[in-house]
Motif scaffolding. Sequence first.
Motif, mmCIF file in Angstrom:
data_model
loop_
_atom_site.group_PDB
_atom_site.id
_atom_site.type_symbol
_atom_site.label_atom_id
_atom_site.label_comp_id
_atom_site.label_asym_id
_atom_site.label_seq_id
_atom_site.Cartn_x
_atom_site.Cartn_y
_atom_site.Cartn_z
ATOM 1 N N TYR A 96 0.859 -1.180 0.000
ATOM 2 C CA TYR A 96 0.000 0.000 0.000
ATOM 3 C C TYR A 96 0.898 1.233 0.000
ATOM 4 O O TYR A 96 1.948 1.235 0.657
ATOM 5 N N HIS A 113 -1.627 -0.728 14.747
ATOM 6 C CA HIS A 113 -2.112 -1.823 13.902
ATOM 7 C C HIS A 113 -0.957 -2.775 13.632
ATOM 8 O O HIS A 113 0.225 -2.416 13.804
ATOM 9 N N HIS A 152 1.051 5.162 17.455
ATOM 10 C CA HIS A 152 1.666 6.295 16.760
ATOM 11 C C HIS A 152 0.622 7.364 16.487
ATOM 12 O O HIS A 152 -0.523 7.073 16.171
ATOM 13 N N HIS A 154 0.517 11.609 14.816
ATOM 14 C CA HIS A 154 1.283 12.617 14.092
ATOM 15 C C HIS A 154 0.732 13.993 14.443
ATOM 16 O O HIS A 154 -0.449 14.126 14.772
ATOM 17 N N ASP A 166 3.370 7.503 2.673
ATOM 18 C CA ASP A 166 3.211 6.338 3.542
ATOM 19 C C ASP A 166 3.423 5.083 2.713
ATOM 20 O O ASP A 166 2.922 4.990 1.589
HETATM 21 O O1 GTQ Z 1 -0.411 7.140 9.507
HETATM 22 O O2 GTQ Z 1 -1.095 5.513 10.733
HETATM 23 O O3 GTQ Z 1 -1.560 5.876 4.884
HETATM 24 O O4 GTQ Z 1 -2.817 3.859 9.774
HETATM 25 C C1 GTQ Z 1 -2.751 4.303 6.176
HETATM 26 C C2 GTQ Z 1 -3.061 3.793 7.420
HETATM 27 C C3 GTQ Z 1 -1.342 5.927 7.207
HETATM 28 C C4 GTQ Z 1 -1.005 6.069 9.642
HETATM 29 C C5 GTQ Z 1 -1.884 5.367 6.092
HETATM 30 C C6 GTQ Z 1 -2.513 4.357 8.567
HETATM 31 C C7 GTQ Z 1 -1.638 5.433 8.450
#
Ligand code: GTQ
Length: 352
Positions: A96, A113, A152, A154, A166
């Motif tokens: 992804y 996760h 986590h 941000h 990501d």
């Molecule tokens: O920043 O935790 O692009 O959980 C997709 C799932 C970012 C994140 C993503 C996520 C995150």
Amino acid sequence: MNSSTFHEQPTQTPERLAFYAELDRHDLGALWEVLGKLGSLEPRPASVPAHWNYDDLRPLLMKSGSLISAEEAERRVLVLENPGLRGRSQITGSLYAGLQLILPGEIATSHRHVASALRFIVEGQGAYTAVDGERVSMRPGDFIITPSWTFHDHGNIGEEPVVWMDGLDIPIVNLFDTGFAQKYAGSTQPVTRAEGDALARYGTNMLPVEYTRYGSTSPVFSYPYERSREALARLVRSGPLHPSHGVKLQYVNPATGGAAMPTIGTWLQLLPAGFDTAAYRSTDGTVFSVVEGSGYSVIGGKKFAWKPKDIFVVPSWVNVEHHADDDAVLFSFSDRPSQQALGLWRDEAISS
Ligand code: GTQ
């Protein structure tokens, strides 16, 4: 079997078709009818070579910023969907990728996760990500990991929009049906360690005397661009250049020498101005983010011109050649450690 297919479908006689219908009623199928689809002489990825121009992406990202908050979205991300895999939130058959935007004053709340994540910072200053009680500042070119099952969040405490790419192993986690996820009780996790703690503790070619947790994910979770860039600058001067990769370094878990994360491998490479790489292919479909310089890549015979902040993808077993117009720095990631752990990975330098 002939030279172009692994298995030729047998003739379908009325008796055979009637038998397949009978099998169908018992939740059965005949292998010889589907073997050509299951097995191939070499990889046939559904993903295709693709390129995203940041000039197109940025206005759409900023528009998303006016339509939804990071908090309401949970993560405000535009998913990079491989044109061959639309609707599946995948950039390759196993990975992804997306571009995440966080605006000044915003937070993306804490969760965890099983999927491992990488962040590669594309633009802006003033954002941080918090992992395991430590906040680390994000600067363009930094590579940051969010290990599996670590809380986590941000935040952006600066004055500019911050965007990063990501990369997650979501399709791998879902292949195995091993996904769990949780929200943290509060919106952000408490800060328990000073910024720079993990890098000092694990990232100076030394490890704490009592350290024993060798394996899986790197205890270093931020790999600042400055250090990696400096290494590339020195190495391009000392040479030699790899014909297929220029100067290319792997990001590692300093405790094992393996990849920073068990499922995803990451690299930073420098292609000096005018350099043409020899054609190369490997079974790990690879995502590239351009940091510096411009040039083009020929992927499966198709030419894609790129410049800083662009993203492109090379599917499994598709030939790639790069050309750098000026000194170019490329970040890349793939599922190579997953394939290597399972004994699946192959690569090949193509001689012209
Ligand atoms: O920043 O935790 O692009 O959980 C997709 C799932 C970012 C994140 C993503 C996520 C995150």
